[in-house]
Design a protein around this motif. Structure first.
Motif, PDB file in Angstrom:
ATOM      1  N   LEU A   1       1.730   2.785   5.194  1.00  0.00           N
ATOM      2  CA  LEU A   1       1.932   2.849   3.913  1.00  0.00           C
ATOM      3  C   LEU A   1       3.404   2.970   3.495  1.00  0.00           C
ATOM      4  CD1 LEU A   1      -0.416   6.053   3.269  1.00  0.00           C
ATOM      5  CD2 LEU A   1      -0.952   3.659   2.589  1.00  0.00           C
ATOM      6  N   ILE A   2       3.793   2.244   2.610  1.00  0.00           N
ATOM      7  CA  ILE A   2       5.398   2.312   2.178  1.00  0.00           C
ATOM      8  C   ILE A   2       5.467   3.802   1.660  1.00  0.00           C
ATOM      9  CG2 ILE A   2       4.859   1.043   0.202  1.00  0.00           C
ATOM     10  CD1 ILE A   2       7.835  -0.408   0.906  1.00  0.00           C
ATOM     11  N   ASN A   3       6.654   4.371   2.130  1.00  0.00           N
ATOM     12  CA  ASN A   3       7.170   5.501   1.226  1.00  0.00           C
ATOM     13  C   ASN A   3       8.249   5.346   0.387  1.00  0.00           C
ATOM     14  OD1 ASN A   3       8.102   8.038   0.542  1.00  0.00           O
ATOM     15  ND2 ASN A   3       8.835   8.476   2.334  1.00  0.00           N
ATOM     16  N   GLU A   4       9.268   4.607   0.907  1.00  0.00           N
ATOM     17  CA  GLU A   4      10.239   4.687  -0.084  1.00  0.00           C
ATOM     18  C   GLU A   4      11.245   3.531   0.309  1.00  0.00           C
ATOM     19  OE1 GLU A   4      13.556   7.192  -0.755  1.00  0.00           O
ATOM     20  OE2 GLU A   4      13.504   7.992   1.159  1.00  0.00           O
ATOM     21  N   ILE A   5      12.294   2.990  -0.587  1.00  0.00           N
ATOM     22  CA  ILE A   5      13.567   2.146  -0.204  1.00  0.00           C
ATOM     23  C   ILE A   5      14.673   2.944  -0.610  1.00  0.00           C
ATOM     24  CG2 ILE A   5      13.718   0.904  -2.327  1.00  0.00           C
ATOM     25  CD1 ILE A   5      14.235  -1.483  -0.475  1.00  0.00           C
ATOM     26  N   ASN A   6      15.637   3.010   0.430  1.00  0.00           N
ATOM     27  CA  ASN A   6      16.927   3.498   0.215  1.00  0.00           C
ATOM     28  C   ASN A   6      18.024   2.507   0.143  1.00  0.00           C
ATOM     29  OD1 ASN A   6      16.485   6.642   0.308  1.00  0.00           O
ATOM     30  ND2 ASN A   6      15.391   5.845   2.014  1.00  0.00           N
TER      31      ASN A   6
ATOM     32  N   PRO B   1       0.838  -1.318  -0.051  1.00  0.00           N
ATOM     33  CA  PRO B   1       0.035  -0.176  -0.172  1.00  0.00           C
ATOM     34  C   PRO B   1       0.661   1.208  -0.098  1.00  0.00           C
ATOM     35  CG  PRO B   1      -0.014  -1.222   2.310  1.00  0.00           C
ATOM     36  CD  PRO B   1       0.801  -1.954   1.167  1.00  0.00           C
ATOM     37  N   GLN B   2       0.538   2.245  -0.787  1.00  0.00           N
ATOM     38  CA  GLN B   2       1.189   3.600  -0.857  1.00  0.00           C
ATOM     39  C   GLN B   2       0.154   4.652  -0.981  1.00  0.00           C
ATOM     40  OE1 GLN B   2       4.483   3.129  -3.857  1.00  0.00           O
ATOM     41  NE2 GLN B   2       3.225   1.592  -4.670  1.00  0.00           N
ATOM     42  N   VAL B   3       0.835   5.829  -0.859  1.00  0.00           N
ATOM     43  CA  VAL B   3      -0.131   7.038  -1.116  1.00  0.00           C
ATOM     44  C   VAL B   3      -0.525   7.104  -2.611  1.00  0.00           C
ATOM     45  CG1 VAL B   3       1.128   8.496   0.668  1.00  0.00           C
ATOM     46  CG2 VAL B   3       1.986   8.516  -1.592  1.00  0.00           C
ATOM     47  N   LYS B   4      -1.513   7.806  -2.862  1.00  0.00           N
ATOM     48  CA  LYS B   4      -1.897   8.084  -4.236  1.00  0.00           C
ATOM     49  C   LYS B   4      -0.824   9.023  -4.747  1.00  0.00           C
ATOM     50  CE  LYS B   4      -6.252   9.322  -6.409  1.00  0.00           C
ATOM     51  NZ  LYS B   4      -7.473   9.714  -6.489  1.00  0.00           N
TER      52      LYS B   4
ATOM     53  N   ASP C   1      -4.090  21.758 -12.832  1.00  0.00           N
ATOM     54  CA  ASP C   1      -5.578  21.473 -12.659  1.00  0.00           C
ATOM     55  C   ASP C   1      -5.718  19.977 -12.240  1.00  0.00           C
ATOM     56  OD1 ASP C   1      -6.488  24.098 -13.122  1.00  0.00           O
ATOM     57  OD2 ASP C   1      -7.108  23.669 -15.107  1.00  0.00           O
ATOM     58  N   GLN C   2      -4.935  19.241 -13.006  1.00  0.00           N
ATOM     59  CA  GLN C   2      -5.144  17.769 -12.934  1.00  0.00           C
ATOM     60  C   GLN C   2      -4.622  17.352 -11.584  1.00  0.00           C
ATOM     61  OE1 GLN C   2      -3.025  16.048 -16.444  1.00  0.00           O
ATOM     62  NE2 GLN C   2      -4.058  13.943 -15.881  1.00  0.00           N
ATOM     63  N   ILE C   3      -3.451  17.885 -11.207  1.00  0.00           N
ATOM     64  CA  ILE C   3      -2.744  17.546 -10.111  1.00  0.00           C
ATOM     65  C   ILE C   3      -3.801  17.794  -8.631  1.00  0.00           C
ATOM     66  CG2 ILE C   3      -0.925  18.116  -8.454  1.00  0.00           C
ATOM     67  CD1 ILE C   3       0.863  18.536 -10.968  1.00  0.00           C
ATOM     68  N   GLU C   4      -4.373  19.205  -9.051  1.00  0.00           N
ATOM     69  CA  GLU C   4      -5.218  19.563  -7.878  1.00  0.00           C
ATOM     70  C   GLU C   4      -6.299  18.631  -7.677  1.00  0.00           C
ATOM     71  OE1 GLU C   4      -5.923  23.593  -8.861  1.00  0.00           O
ATOM     72  OE2 GLU C   4      -4.277  24.440  -7.728  1.00  0.00           O
ATOM     73  N   ALA C   5      -7.055  18.306  -8.812  1.00  0.00           N
ATOM     74  CA  ALA C   5      -8.177  17.429  -8.834  1.00  0.00           C
ATOM     75  C   ALA C   5      -7.884  16.055  -8.480  1.00  0.00           C
ATOM     76  CB  ALA C   5      -8.794  17.483 -10.377  1.00  0.00           C
ATOM     77  N   THR C   6      -6.819  15.453  -8.874  1.00  0.00           N
ATOM     78  CA  THR C   6      -6.403  14.135  -8.556  1.00  0.00           C
ATOM     79  C   THR C   6      -5.744  14.123  -7.078  1.00  0.00           C
ATOM     80  OG1 THR C   6      -5.795  13.948 -10.730  1.00  0.00           O
ATOM     81  CG2 THR C   6      -5.199  12.048  -9.232  1.00  0.00           C
ATOM     82  N   LEU C   7      -5.045  14.794  -6.492  1.00  0.00           N
ATOM     83  CA  LEU C   7      -4.219  14.784  -5.256  1.00  0.00           C
ATOM     84  C   LEU C   7      -4.900  15.803  -4.030  1.00  0.00           C
ATOM     85  CD1 LEU C   7      -0.628  14.106  -6.701  1.00  0.00           C
ATOM     86  CD2 LEU C   7      -2.357  12.296  -5.987  1.00  0.00           C
TER      87      LEU C   7
END
Ligand code: ATP
Ligand code: MG
Ligand code: MG
Ligand code: MG
Length: 369
Positions: A326-331, A162-165, A186-192
């Motif tokens: 939620l997983i954020n990242e791997i380093n 599971p991750q963030v949108k 606009d698209q970023i605002e609408a989606t996120l």
């Protein structure tokens, strides 16, 4: 007959200074009573311009803990006319300052500890692979997958983590067409919605990352992130505690106890990461056992999903209100100073720093054989 460990540090990324700090701690561990009978240290320093230096000069950088000035006031460079080249003319045989200093050919096993682009991303690993010398950490694929947040997230999604949108875009969409840009926003605002996080896909230490709360902040952040990378990612912001887990091993890796990062700042940005006292570590993290075991399990899945090897630190968001992780990242080459999370999480899991360094070198040999 000691094994000669080529400690490769510095590099052309924004995390050059962090690399020097990590290398100092590792050098100390290699030279410790416990490891000195087994290993001999050969330092190799990559300057900010990409130029390789070995021997005494590299040792000097380790000892002082400060980068060499590129204008060379404090040192005599072997060939000043070449210092602006991004890579040495002969990467296999970096020039060294004195005839007595080490050459690449002397190295039995490499310990690359360069964070960020041109170090953590598979480029250095490809070079070491071509040399046919074992090296600590992930190979080309694991390093590249782990560095690129877009590729990484695709692998995580495929593994069902599971991750963030999020949305992915490229620099050209931000820069080249003034008619497209407002639609993109606009698209970023609408989606996120807001707040969201704008990130260059291939970086670390929070460099180029912004938390944005409005259209104008979004525009500025996109433009800034595009200056760092062709590939960009925008994520929905979550309100969460930040947990991390350290992984050690090759095909049967182990997960450490889970740690928590605490801070007062708006998010875990560069300043918070590298200013003493601004961030706190709680190891083990004070979370329910179900949460820490889920994180350990997810860390091992994440490690395998990008084909990491040797070591990795996996970062998570724990949304306490809902219990969601939620997983954020791997380093794949996490900060490795004596006070960094990765070694500290192992310390608290029963693997002291000197032993950790020893194990990583042995894992490199195991993977190569
Ligand atoms: P590292 O130094 O660990 O490699 P990084 O540069 O790869 O970091 P991230 O871990 O992706 O960057 O993000 C840095 C910080 O920004 C996180 O630790 C967190 O504080 C904040 N952050 C990033 N993404 C989000 C998000 N979607 N929601 C909330 N906070 C976030
Ligand atoms: Mg990272
Ligand atoms: Mg990083
Ligand atoms: Mg992180």
């Amino acid at each position: 007959n000691k094994l000669r460990v080529g400690l490769l540090f510095g590099g052309r990324s924004g995390e050059h200074e962090v690399s020097i700090s990590s290398a100092r701690a590792i050098a100390q561990a290699i030279s410790s009573d416990q490891n000195a009978q087994k290993y001999e240290l050969l330092p190799f320093y990559i300057q900010k311009d990409g130029y390789w230096l070995a021997g005494e000069i590299a040792q000097q950088v380790l000892t002082s803990g400060t980068p060499l000035q590129l204008n060379g006031s404090n040192i005599q460079l072997p060939n000043p006319s070449q210092t602006s080249l991004p890579i040495p003319t002969s990467p296999y045989l970096p020039v060294s300052s004195s005839s007595s200093s080490a050459q690449v050919a002397d190295v039995d096993v490499w310990f690359p500890i360069i964070h960020g682009p041109n170090g953590e991303d598979g480029t250095v690993q490809g070079l070491l692979q071509l040399m046919q010398i074992p090296y600590v950490g992930s190979g080309v694929l694991g390093s590249a997958m782990g560095m690129d947040k877009i590729a990484m997230k695709m692998a995580f999604a495929q593994a069902g983590l599971p991750q963030v949108k999020y949305m992915t875009i490229n620099r050209a969409q931000v820069w080249s067409n003034p008619c497209v840009f407002p639609k993109l926003c606009d698209q970023i605002e609408a989606t996120l919605g807001y707040p969201c996080f704008v990130k260059p896909a291939n970086l670390g230490s929070s460099v180029g990352i912004a938390k944005v709360r409005s259209r104008s902040e979004l525009e500025t952040a996109l433009d800034n992130a595009a200056s760092y990378d062709r590939r960009l990612i925008i994520e929905a912001g979550v309100v969460a505690r930040e947990l991390e887990c350290a992984v050690l091993g090759n095909d049967n890796p182990k997960a450490s106890v889970v740690g928590e990062i605490t801070f007062e700042s708006d998010f875990y940005d560069y300043e918070t990461k590298y200013t003493a006292g601004k961030a706190g570590f709680l190891i083990p993290a004070p979370v329910p056992e179900s949460v820490s075991s889920a994180i350990q399990e997810m860390s091992l899945q994440a490690f395998a999903s990008v084909d990491a090897a040797g070591l990795a630190r996996v970062d998570f968001f724990y949304v306490e209100a809902t219990g969601e992780v939620l997983i954020n990242e791997i380093n794949t080459l996490p900060g490795f100073t004596a006070t960094s999370m990765y070694p500290q999480m192992w310390e608290k899991s029963g693997v002291p720093f000197t032993e950790l360094v020893d194990q990583l070198i042995q894992l490199a040999l195991e993977r190569h054989s």
